[in-house]
Design a protein around this motif. Structure first.
Motif, PDB file in Angstrom:
ATOM      1  N   GLN A   1       0.842  -1.193   0.000  1.00  0.00           N
ATOM      2  CA  GLN A   1       0.000   0.000   0.000  1.00  0.00           C
ATOM      3  C   GLN A   1       0.878   1.243   0.000  1.00  0.00           C
ATOM      4  N   ASP A   2       0.707   2.066  -1.012  1.00  0.00           N
ATOM      5  CA  ASP A   2       1.424   3.332  -1.045  1.00  0.00           C
ATOM      6  C   ASP A   2       0.705   4.308  -0.129  1.00  0.00           C
ATOM      7  N   PHE A   3       1.435   4.915   0.761  1.00  0.00           N
ATOM      8  CA  PHE A   3       0.768   5.864   1.658  1.00  0.00           C
ATOM      9  C   PHE A   3       1.226   7.297   1.460  1.00  0.00           C
ATOM     10  N   ILE A   4       2.249   7.492   0.635  1.00  0.00           N
ATOM     11  CA  ILE A   4       2.614   8.841   0.192  1.00  0.00           C
ATOM     12  C   ILE A   4       2.977   8.720  -1.282  1.00  0.00           C
ATOM     13  N   ASN A   5       2.444   9.617  -2.094  1.00  0.00           N
ATOM     14  CA  ASN A   5       2.744   9.566  -3.521  1.00  0.00           C
ATOM     15  C   ASN A   5       3.604  10.753  -3.925  1.00  0.00           C
ATOM     16  N   VAL A   6       4.237  10.633  -5.064  1.00  0.00           N
ATOM     17  CA  VAL A   6       5.070  11.722  -5.571  1.00  0.00           C
ATOM     18  C   VAL A   6       4.218  12.977  -5.737  1.00  0.00           C
ATOM     19  N   GLY A   7       4.702  14.079  -5.213  1.00  0.00           N
ATOM     20  CA  GLY A   7       3.990  15.327  -5.360  1.00  0.00           C
ATOM     21  C   GLY A   7       3.019  15.611  -4.222  1.00  0.00           C
TER      22      GLY A   7
ATOM     23  N   ALA B   1       4.306   0.471   1.931  1.00  0.00           N
ATOM     24  CA  ALA B   1       4.539  -0.556   2.948  1.00  0.00           C
ATOM     25  C   ALA B   1       5.025  -1.812   2.240  1.00  0.00           C
ATOM     26  N   LEU B   2       6.199  -2.275   2.596  1.00  0.00           N
ATOM     27  CA  LEU B   2       6.748  -3.463   1.926  1.00  0.00           C
ATOM     28  C   LEU B   2       6.043  -4.722   2.406  1.00  0.00           C
ATOM     29  N   VAL B   3       5.579  -4.683   3.625  1.00  0.00           N
ATOM     30  CA  VAL B   3       4.736  -5.753   4.172  1.00  0.00           C
ATOM     31  C   VAL B   3       3.629  -5.061   4.949  1.00  0.00           C
ATOM     32  N   ALA B   4       2.653  -5.803   5.395  1.00  0.00           N
ATOM     33  CA  ALA B   4       1.603  -5.205   6.222  1.00  0.00           C
ATOM     34  C   ALA B   4       2.264  -4.472   7.386  1.00  0.00           C
ATOM     35  N   SER B   5       1.877  -3.236   7.593  1.00  0.00           N
ATOM     36  CA  SER B   5       2.581  -2.414   8.577  1.00  0.00           C
ATOM     37  C   SER B   5       1.628  -1.546   9.376  1.00  0.00           C
ATOM     38  N   LYS B   6       2.174  -0.947  10.396  1.00  0.00           N
ATOM     39  CA  LYS B   6       1.439  -0.050  11.262  1.00  0.00           C
ATOM     40  C   LYS B   6       2.301   1.189  11.440  1.00  0.00           C
ATOM     41  N   ILE B   7       1.731   2.341  11.160  1.00  0.00           N
ATOM     42  CA  ILE B   7       2.506   3.565  11.346  1.00  0.00           C
ATOM     43  C   ILE B   7       1.751   4.556  12.229  1.00  0.00           C
ATOM     44  N   GLY B   8       2.503   5.375  12.931  1.00  0.00           N
ATOM     45  CA  GLY B   8       1.913   6.454  13.712  1.00  0.00           C
ATOM     46  C   GLY B   8       2.100   7.760  12.966  1.00  0.00           C
ATOM     47  N   THR B   9       1.085   8.581  12.966  1.00  0.00           N
ATOM     48  CA  THR B   9       1.112   9.823  12.203  1.00  0.00           C
ATOM     49  C   THR B   9       0.919  11.022  13.126  1.00  0.00           C
ATOM     50  N   VAL B  10       1.871  11.943  13.067  1.00  0.00           N
ATOM     51  CA  VAL B  10       1.756  13.166  13.863  1.00  0.00           C
ATOM     52  C   VAL B  10       1.518  14.351  12.936  1.00  0.00           C
ATOM     53  N   PRO B  11       0.408  15.020  13.092  1.00  0.00           N
ATOM     54  CA  PRO B  11       0.129  16.180  12.231  1.00  0.00           C
ATOM     55  C   PRO B  11       1.185  17.260  12.447  1.00  0.00           C
ATOM     56  N   MET B  12       1.587  17.865  11.352  1.00  0.00           N
ATOM     57  CA  MET B  12       2.631  18.880  11.421  1.00  0.00           C
ATOM     58  C   MET B  12       2.219  20.036  12.331  1.00  0.00           C
ATOM     59  N   THR B  13       0.945  20.344  12.328  1.00  0.00           N
ATOM     60  CA  THR B  13       0.488  21.466  13.160  1.00  0.00           C
ATOM     61  C   THR B  13       0.816  21.224  14.630  1.00  0.00           C
ATOM     62  N   MET B  14       0.584  20.010  15.091  1.00  0.00           N
ATOM     63  CA  MET B  14       0.865  19.713  16.492  1.00  0.00           C
ATOM     64  C   MET B  14       2.365  19.747  16.736  1.00  0.00           C
TER      65      MET B  14
ATOM     66  N   PRO C   1      -4.953  20.886   7.141  1.00  0.00           N
ATOM     67  CA  PRO C   1      -5.303  20.112   5.946  1.00  0.00           C
ATOM     68  C   PRO C   1      -4.616  18.767   6.032  1.00  0.00           C
ATOM     69  N   ARG C   2      -5.275  17.719   5.636  1.00  0.00           N
ATOM     70  CA  ARG C   2      -4.638  16.401   5.640  1.00  0.00           C
ATOM     71  C   ARG C   2      -4.512  15.863   4.226  1.00  0.00           C
ATOM     72  N   SER C   3      -3.644  14.952   4.083  1.00  0.00           N
ATOM     73  CA  SER C   3      -3.468  14.393   2.742  1.00  0.00           C
ATOM     74  C   SER C   3      -3.615  12.891   2.785  1.00  0.00           C
ATOM     75  N   SER C   4      -3.273  12.256   1.727  1.00  0.00           N
ATOM     76  CA  SER C   4      -3.290  10.798   1.603  1.00  0.00           C
ATOM     77  C   SER C   4      -4.466  10.147   2.318  1.00  0.00           C
ATOM     78  N   PRO C   5      -5.617  10.135   1.678  1.00  0.00           N
ATOM     79  CA  PRO C   5      -6.831   9.547   2.227  1.00  0.00           C
ATOM     80  C   PRO C   5      -6.669   8.055   2.489  1.00  0.00           C
ATOM     81  N   GLY C   6      -5.596   7.501   1.965  1.00  0.00           N
ATOM     82  CA  GLY C   6      -5.347   6.098   2.270  1.00  0.00           C
ATOM     83  C   GLY C   6      -6.030   5.151   1.306  1.00  0.00           C
ATOM     84  N   GLN C   7      -5.491   5.086   0.125  1.00  0.00           N
ATOM     85  CA  GLN C   7      -6.089   4.184  -0.850  1.00  0.00           C
ATOM     86  C   GLN C   7      -5.884   2.753  -0.403  1.00  0.00           C
TER      87      GLN C   7
END
Lengths: 273, 273
Positions: A41-47, A100-113, B257-263
């Motif tokens: 699963q791609d979770f960040i794309n180019v651009g 994700a190269l395999v099934a994974s779990k990530i934590g996400t911190v919003p930049m604002t915080m 603003p958030r990105s990557s809705p998570g396809q």
DNA sequence: CGTGACGTTGAAGAAGGTCAACCAATGTGG
DNA sequence: CCACATTGGTTGACCTTCTTCAACGTCACG
């Protein structure tokens, strides 16, 4: 794995940057949102505009680029505890994709915080920069690996790196560690083809250096594997950690040691292979 | 070239980070010490404690590593205006060496002075980080270049990159720019051998795409050269420059603003060549 | 005018890629 | 529970790219 997502983040930053009690508490208040990713699963794309910083909690993720002929080059991989995109703090537009190269779990911190706590504890910015710097350092090493080593050495070097980053502390003997990469993924990391990776692995197996199974790497002879891979421990030492608590936001200056006295020219260094 | 060393620094940071009048003045007070380097002079060695940040004023410098078989891999090159080692702000111990590829002039700012002004204008830290980030971005692109492109494409891509970084604004036509690299140096950049670089250059010459002379590159057909090199403009756009003046040390937060809705998962991406 | 540094070329070989087939393990729907 | 599809791994034959080795040319400079 080790505790709450925030704890993982604190532990990680602490490895390279000494954090005060208050700074740690500020980070603890972040409470990253947890995301589950399936394999591939791609979770960040180019651009993409990346307004958050991610930390791997479980699994394995990678940054990659696609050449226009369709070839994929993986330019970094993140193990549990690694930050995925610390650079986004100053460079929100991503020029590479992340998957994700395999099934994974990530934590996400919003930049604002992040910015909010950073405003109060500016040294935290250094901590994140230091993570980004470690990633850059790694990319440089991969450049050397791909640019100047043959296939066998590339694979050996990669496995050595992953062993240490997985927390192994090898002592010249055999051991095994978790390494759920497919041969195609190894190819995408090392700049080779899947077929050739397969052949190299056979050689390493025959030489009793390394056996890769589906999910784990069995290192049979760390010493020789490191030699074959020209792997020099310490290239990824976390020890970039400054022992002092000096930051780029000091209150006072210090005596100024200088380095590189400036040797004169020496026999031209030109090498190639 | 463009003015005092401090002016060069200000111009450079301004390209990626909007600087206030006060910040610029603070930087102007730095008065970097100027150093002259002869060709092939190493000015930072592996393991050095780097307590300064350098900026190239004239000439051409490079970061490199040596493989244990003696092969040299250049992992970055700096043109006039480029910072050599912004990363030293958070990672003073250098893991790579730096050398002057031709006789060069660099400005050196002691870290102590840098920290002093940064203490007052914390956003300057972001500016330096952004420079370091651009360098990291570049290393990643080189990784793709070396890992996934053949010799001809690598050379073409490199020349395209250097053309843009030199300030050229090519429009599908011919032009020339300053590029005083030897073939051996090109080999050390691209992960090839000097001999093969020579042959590739002959082909590019015969195809009327590019002629390299001692000190200058004559691009005969930018359009096709970029195609051959799979060069996509904008990969090194300075446009990482945030238009707003938000920094990582804000006084207040902002909407989020958030990105990557998570396809969801998609067909497995596995490529290699 | 000799001596490096740099570029150029040929011949031979090694490293790695490509194509294609096949196998084993796993999972899925009927 | 089985037929089938899918993914990942394995192997062989052949070919391309790049390296290696060695020689020679040329230019700049002391």
């Amino acid at each position: 794995m080790l505790g709450s997502p925030a704890d993982v983040l604190i532990a990680r930053l602490s490895a390279r940057t000494a954090l005060s009690r208050e700074e740690q508490e500020a980070l603890a208040g972040l409470a990253p949102e947890v995301r589950d990713l399936v394999a591939n699963q791609d979770f960040i794309n180019v651009g993409d505009m990346v307004e958050h910083v991610d930390i791997v909690l479980a699994g394995l993720t990678a940054r990659f680029d696609l050449a226009s002929d369709g070839g994929r080059q993986i330019t970094a991989i993140q193990l549990p505890g690694d930050l995925v995109n610390a650079r986004a703090v100053v460079q929100p537009i991503s020029r590479s994709a992340h998957t994700a190269l395999v099934a994974s779990k990530i934590g996400t911190v919003p930049m604002t915080m992040l910015r909010r706590v950073a405003a109060q504890y500016p040294r935290l910015i250094d901590a994140f920069w230091r993570e980004a710097a470690a990633d850059a350092e790694n990319a440089i090493q991969w450049l050397v690996n791909i640019g100047r080593r043959d296939a066998k050495a590339r694979v050996a070097h990669l496995v050595c790196e992953l062993a240490l980053r997985s927390g192994e502390q090898p002592l010249g003997t055999a051991f095994a560690f978790n390494m759920p990469l497919t041969q195609a993924q190894l190819a995408d990391i090392t700049g080779l083809t899947g077929v050739h990776i397969n052949r190299v692995l056979r050689v390493l197996r025959e030489e009793k250096l390394l056996i890769l199974t589906a999910k784990t790497a069995h290192v049979l002879d760390w010493q020789r594997l490191a030699e074959v891979g020209q792997f020099h421990r310490g290239y990824l030492d976390l020890a970039a950690r400054s022992d002092d608590r000096r930051s780029s936001h000091p209150s006072a200056g210090r005596p100024r040691p200088r380095s590189s006295p400036g040797q004169p020219a020496h026999p031209p260094r030109v090498a190639s292979r």
